[in-house]
Every structure is written in structure tokens, then in C-alpha cells.
Design a protein around this motif. Structure first.
Motif, PDB file in Angstrom:
ATOM      1  N   THR A 173      43.595  54.714  50.220  1.00  8.48           N
ATOM      2  CA  THR A 173      42.670  55.494  51.026  1.00  8.48           C
ATOM      3  C   THR A 173      42.552  56.883  50.403  1.00  8.48           C
ATOM      4  O   THR A 173      43.518  57.356  49.805  1.00  8.48           O
ATOM      5  CB  THR A 173      43.227  55.579  52.468  1.00  8.48           C
ATOM      6  N   PHE A 174      41.398  57.494  50.537  1.00 10.54           N
ATOM      7  CA  PHE A 174      41.085  58.828  49.992  1.00 10.54           C
ATOM      8  C   PHE A 174      40.996  58.828  48.463  1.00 10.54           C
ATOM      9  O   PHE A 174      41.115  59.888  47.846  1.00 10.54           O
ATOM     10  CB  PHE A 174      42.122  59.902  50.396  1.00 10.54           C
ATOM     11  N   GLY A 175      40.810  57.671  47.846  1.00 10.57           N
ATOM     12  CA  GLY A 175      40.647  57.690  46.394  1.00 10.57           C
ATOM     13  C   GLY A 175      41.036  56.383  45.748  1.00 10.57           C
ATOM     14  O   GLY A 175      41.329  55.392  46.431  1.00 10.57           O
ATOM     15  N   ILE A 176      41.027  56.413  44.432  1.00 12.13           N
ATOM     16  CA  ILE A 176      41.359  55.223  43.638  1.00 12.13           C
ATOM     17  C   ILE A 176      42.484  55.629  42.690  1.00 12.13           C
ATOM     18  O   ILE A 176      42.411  56.699  42.080  1.00 12.13           O
ATOM     19  CB  ILE A 176      40.121  54.789  42.808  1.00 12.13           C
TER      20      ILE A 176
ATOM     21  N   MET B 132      31.204  50.829  44.829  1.00 11.02           N
ATOM     22  CA  MET B 132      30.979  50.501  43.407  1.00 11.02           C
ATOM     23  C   MET B 132      32.119  51.069  42.553  1.00 11.02           C
ATOM     24  O   MET B 132      32.561  50.430  41.597  1.00 11.02           O
ATOM     25  CB  MET B 132      29.658  51.117  42.929  1.00 11.02           C
ATOM     26  N   ALA B 133      32.560  52.275  42.901  1.00 12.80           N
ATOM     27  CA  ALA B 133      33.650  52.899  42.128  1.00 12.80           C
ATOM     28  C   ALA B 133      34.937  52.078  42.275  1.00 12.80           C
ATOM     29  O   ALA B 133      35.692  51.922  41.312  1.00 12.80           O
ATOM     30  CB  ALA B 133      33.872  54.337  42.605  1.00 12.80           C
TER      31      ALA B 133
ATOM     32  N   VAL C 110      46.834  50.981  38.293  1.00 11.90           N
ATOM     33  CA  VAL C 110      46.158  49.716  38.617  1.00 11.90           C
ATOM     34  C   VAL C 110      46.743  48.610  37.739  1.00 11.90           C
ATOM     35  O   VAL C 110      47.092  47.517  38.232  1.00 11.90           O
ATOM     36  CB  VAL C 110      44.628  49.844  38.410  1.00 11.90           C
ATOM     37  N   GLU C 111      46.913  48.893  36.455  1.00  8.84           N
ATOM     38  CA  GLU C 111      47.433  47.870  35.528  1.00  8.84           C
ATOM     39  C   GLU C 111      48.874  47.480  35.880  1.00  8.84           C
ATOM     40  O   GLU C 111      49.222  46.302  35.921  1.00  8.84           O
ATOM     41  CB  GLU C 111      47.388  48.384  34.091  1.00  8.84           C
ATOM     42  N   ARG C 112      49.690  48.495  36.162  1.00  3.44           N
ATOM     43  CA  ARG C 112      51.110  48.202  36.483  1.00  3.44           C
ATOM     44  C   ARG C 112      51.211  47.364  37.763  1.00  3.44           C
ATOM     45  O   ARG C 112      52.007  46.430  37.849  1.00  3.44           O
ATOM     46  CB  ARG C 112      51.900  49.500  36.659  1.00  3.44           C
ATOM     47  N   LEU C 113      50.409  47.717  38.758  1.00  2.00           N
ATOM     48  CA  LEU C 113      50.450  46.977  40.031  1.00  2.00           C
ATOM     49  C   LEU C 113      49.947  45.546  39.831  1.00  2.00           C
ATOM     50  O   LEU C 113      50.523  44.583  40.350  1.00  2.00           O
ATOM     51  CB  LEU C 113      49.615  47.706  41.087  1.00  2.00           C
ATOM     52  N   HIS C 114      48.886  45.409  39.056  1.00  4.00           N
ATOM     53  CA  HIS C 114      48.365  44.063  38.782  1.00  4.00           C
ATOM     54  C   HIS C 114      49.388  43.238  38.001  1.00  4.00           C
ATOM     55  O   HIS C 114      49.593  42.063  38.286  1.00  4.00           O
ATOM     56  CB  HIS C 114      47.052  44.164  37.995  1.00  4.00           C
TER      57      HIS C 114
END
Ligand SMILES: Cc1cc2nc3c(=O)[nH]c(=O)nc-3n(C[C@H](O)[C@H](O)[C@H](O)COP(=O)(O)O)c2cc1C
Length: 338
Positions: A127-130, A157-158, A136-140
Motif C-alpha cells: 500500500t502507498f507504493g510499489i 498500470m504501474a 519484487v525479484e527476491r520475493l518472487h
């Protein structure tokens, strides 16, 4: 189907992460009944995040989610914060607290990400951003499904562009903070937002905001939502961590009692209108998260005194549909065609 299969849950419902409300019993009860229980870890340290995750794990083996707030490094302006503190003093005085210590929070977002990777919830929402691409890569790589929050088409879209797996679209009706992260988007009702995003996005859409009935849930799913996210309808349950006086305010509220205010935290959020909001209407406020830090003690004291006039009573526009009961009774109402 994709949503339920990927997350291993029975029903296409996400229990909204609600910082301060989502106790381990609450989250685990949701997961055990077959929806996606979600921990609102936005205000927690990395250690506290691990503790609550382990408490949920001790209560259920099922899938659950953890929600984090993406920090935006707002500059600290001492003078602005002093002015905002002075403006809050009349509120503090009404609670018998002419002075109070306001410690500034220190977000530990990266520490929380490390905890998520180690503890491996089924999903993690933002929440409040990306989060940055490395996160993202580490979590994936750790096998965790990632969910973003968007209040406009551009934000949705973002979220997709950043490689997240699903998006919560949060309509204007939603209780609590708006998850916005791009400059001042418009306040878009859920139906309009869903109509804007559904043909453009490839990732599954979770619709949020004012959902309290089976008919509304079915309508949104027929219009292209893969699942729904529900918050306010759970607030007055036995398992909810909301203060008793907050639960009562929710149960007493009418449909037009909620407003959007920045007064409690510096960010726009929807809640039941009370004296705090009315008295501070024109007052100077600090940006998030500093305003939140300044009002924290006031809100705590108001809860101790059972005074709903000075609490943040986050709730969505369907607050009048909220009923007392248990997590199970709310879910069974959501799943039953009337
Ligand atoms: C008390 C409360 C606290 C909330 N806290 C969070 C939070 O920590 N993180 C988040 O992403 N959304 C939070 N939300 C927003 C919910 O995720 C969701 O968008 C909202 O509850 C949906 O609208 P509804 O309350 O009308 O069902 C909160 C909502 C409420 C009512």
C-alpha cells in the motif's frame, strides 16, 4: 478460479489488511474459514512483523497474506511538525493531556521484506507504493505472490508494469487510508474504476470499497473482478482488534456518516465523522507519517477513555451494513444469496 487455485483458498474473498485491527485470531479465523486472511503490518517493526506472522502460523496452516506500507521518505520539516503539534493541543487538553511525547516512527520496510522472505506467507500486498525491482525479484524467488494497491488506472498500470501478480483496486467507497501513490488522483467510485481497468489489465483484479453483501460481491465479479476485498464489514466481529468504543461507533453509524480526512495521519482516509475531524477541519497538519506520529498518543488515550470523538474511526460507505457477530457469521452472510 485462478485466484483461488493460486492462493489455495476456497472463496474469492480477501479479508482486508487493517493495521491495528487484524489480530492473529482474526486473520487465522478468516484463513481457516477459507478466505485470504491478511495481516496489516504497515506500522510494525521487522521484529513485530515476524512475531505476528508466527502467531498466525501457530493458529492455522492455511494461506495468509501480509500487508506492508511502502515508505516515501517525506522530508522532515521541524517547523511544520511543531506547528501541527501546537494545533493538536486543544484536542489533547480535552482528553486531560495538555502535553504528550510524540515519538517519530522509523519504518523498517527492508527489514520487513527480509522477514517476509524468511517466513514465506502465501502472499504479500503493498500500500502507498510499489517496492523496488530487487525486492519484487527476491520475493518472487521465495515463491510469494505479490499484490499491489491502486486507486486509479495509472496506478493499476504501474502495479502491472512492476511485475506484481494481482492488484487491489480501491474505490472511493473504501474505509481507511487510500492506497494512492501517484500525485493526487481523483476519487473514483469502484464501478467506474473497475470499468476503466478491466479491459486494460492482464493481471487479476481484486475489487475493494463498500462491499458488504453477496449481491454486491456477485455484481463486481460479473463485471470482471476476480475477487473482492472486504474490510469494514469485519470491524465489529468478536475477533477484530478494534477498540470496543470503535466497534460501537461502527454499529451505530448511518450510511452518510463517513468522510475523507487527512487530519489523523496526513494522508487521506475514510472514517466516521467525529469531533476530532470537525474541530481540526481548518488546522495545519504535518505530512504522513509525521501527523500520524503526532496523533498516535491522542488516539490511544481516547481508546482508553472510551471516547469515540477523538479516535480515528476508519470505515467505508457501507458502514451501516456492519453487524456484530464473528468472522464466521460475516463470511457466511457474504456467501449467502438472499
Ligand atoms: C480500519 C481499517 C484499516 C485499514 N488498514 C489498511 C492497511 O493497513 N492496509 C491496507 O492496504 N488497507 C487498509 N485498509 C483499507 C482496506 O484494505 C480496504 O481497501 C477497505 O477496507 C475496503 O473497503 P471497505 O472497508 O468498505 O470494505 C483499512 C481499512 C479499514 C476500514
Amino acid at each position: 478460479m485462478f485466484f483461488k487455485q493460486t492462493l489455495g483458498i476456497q472463496h474469492p474473498i480477501v479479508q482486508a489488511p487493517m493495521a491495528g485491527v487484524t489480530t492473529p485470531d482474526f486473520v487465522a479465523a478468516c484463513t481457516e474459514i477459507g478466505i485470504l486472511g491478511s495481516i496489516g503490518a504497515g506500522y510494525l517493526s521487522a521484529t513485530e512483523t515476524r512475531t505476528i506472522i508466527r502467531q498466525v502460523k501457530a493458529r492455522t496452516n492455511g494461506p495468509y497474506s501480509v500487508n506492508l506500507f511502502v515508505p516515501d521518505n517525506t522530508p522532515f520539516d521541524q517547523k511544520q511538525i511543531r506547528v501541527a503539534y501546537e494545533a493538536l493541543k486543544p484536542i489533547g487538553e480535552q482528553l486531560g493531556m495538555p502535553f504528550w511525547k510524540a515519538s517519530l516512527s522509523e519504518p523498517d520496510f527492508h527489514g520487513q521484506i527480509d522477514v517476509i522472505i524468511e517466513e514465506k506467507p502465501a502472499s504479500c500486498s503493498f500500500t502507498f507504493g510499489i517496492p523496488a525491482v530487487e525486492s519484487v525479484e527476491r520475493l518472487h524467488d521465495a515463491g510469494i505472490l505479490l499484490i499491489g494497491t491502486a486507486t486509479t488506472l495509472d496506478e493499476a498500470m504501474a502495479v502491472q508494469q512492476a511485475g506484481l501478480d494481482m492488484v487491489v483496486i480501491q474505490g472511493a467507497e473504501a474505509g481507511g487510508h487510500r492506497g494512492s501513490f501517484l500525485p493526487e488522483g481523483p476519487l473514483i467510485p469502484l464501478d467506474d474504476l473497475l470499468a476503466e481497468v478491466r479491459d486494460v489489465l492482464q493481471i487479476p483484479i481484486i475489487a475493494a470499497g463498500g462491499i458488504a453483501t453477496n449481491a454486491r460481491m456477485t455484481e463486481l465479479m460479473n463485471k470482471g473482478a476476480t475477487a473482492v476485498q472486504v474490510g469494514t464489514a469485519f470491524l465489529a466481529t468478536a475477533e477484530s482488534g478494534a477498540a470496543p468504543v470503535y466497534k460501537q461507533a461502527v454499529l451505530n453509524a448511518s450510511s452518510d456518516d463517513t468522510v475523507i480526512t487527512r487530519i489523523f495521519s496526513g494522508r487521506p482516509a475514510r472514517g466516521i465523522r467525529n469531533r476530532f475531524i470537525d474541530q481540526m477541519d481548518q488546522s495545519p497538519i504535518a505530512p504522513y507519517p509525521y501527523q500520524n506520529d503526532l496523533t498516535k498518543r491522542i488516539r490511544k488515550q481516547a481508546a482508553v477513555q472510551n471516547n469515540a470523538e477523538f479516535l480515528s474511526l476508519w470505515a467505508g460507505t457501507s458502514v451501516h451494513c456492519t453487524q456484530a457477530g464473528t468472522v464466521e457469521s460475516v463470511i457466511s452472510r457474504l456467501l449467502t444469496k438472499h
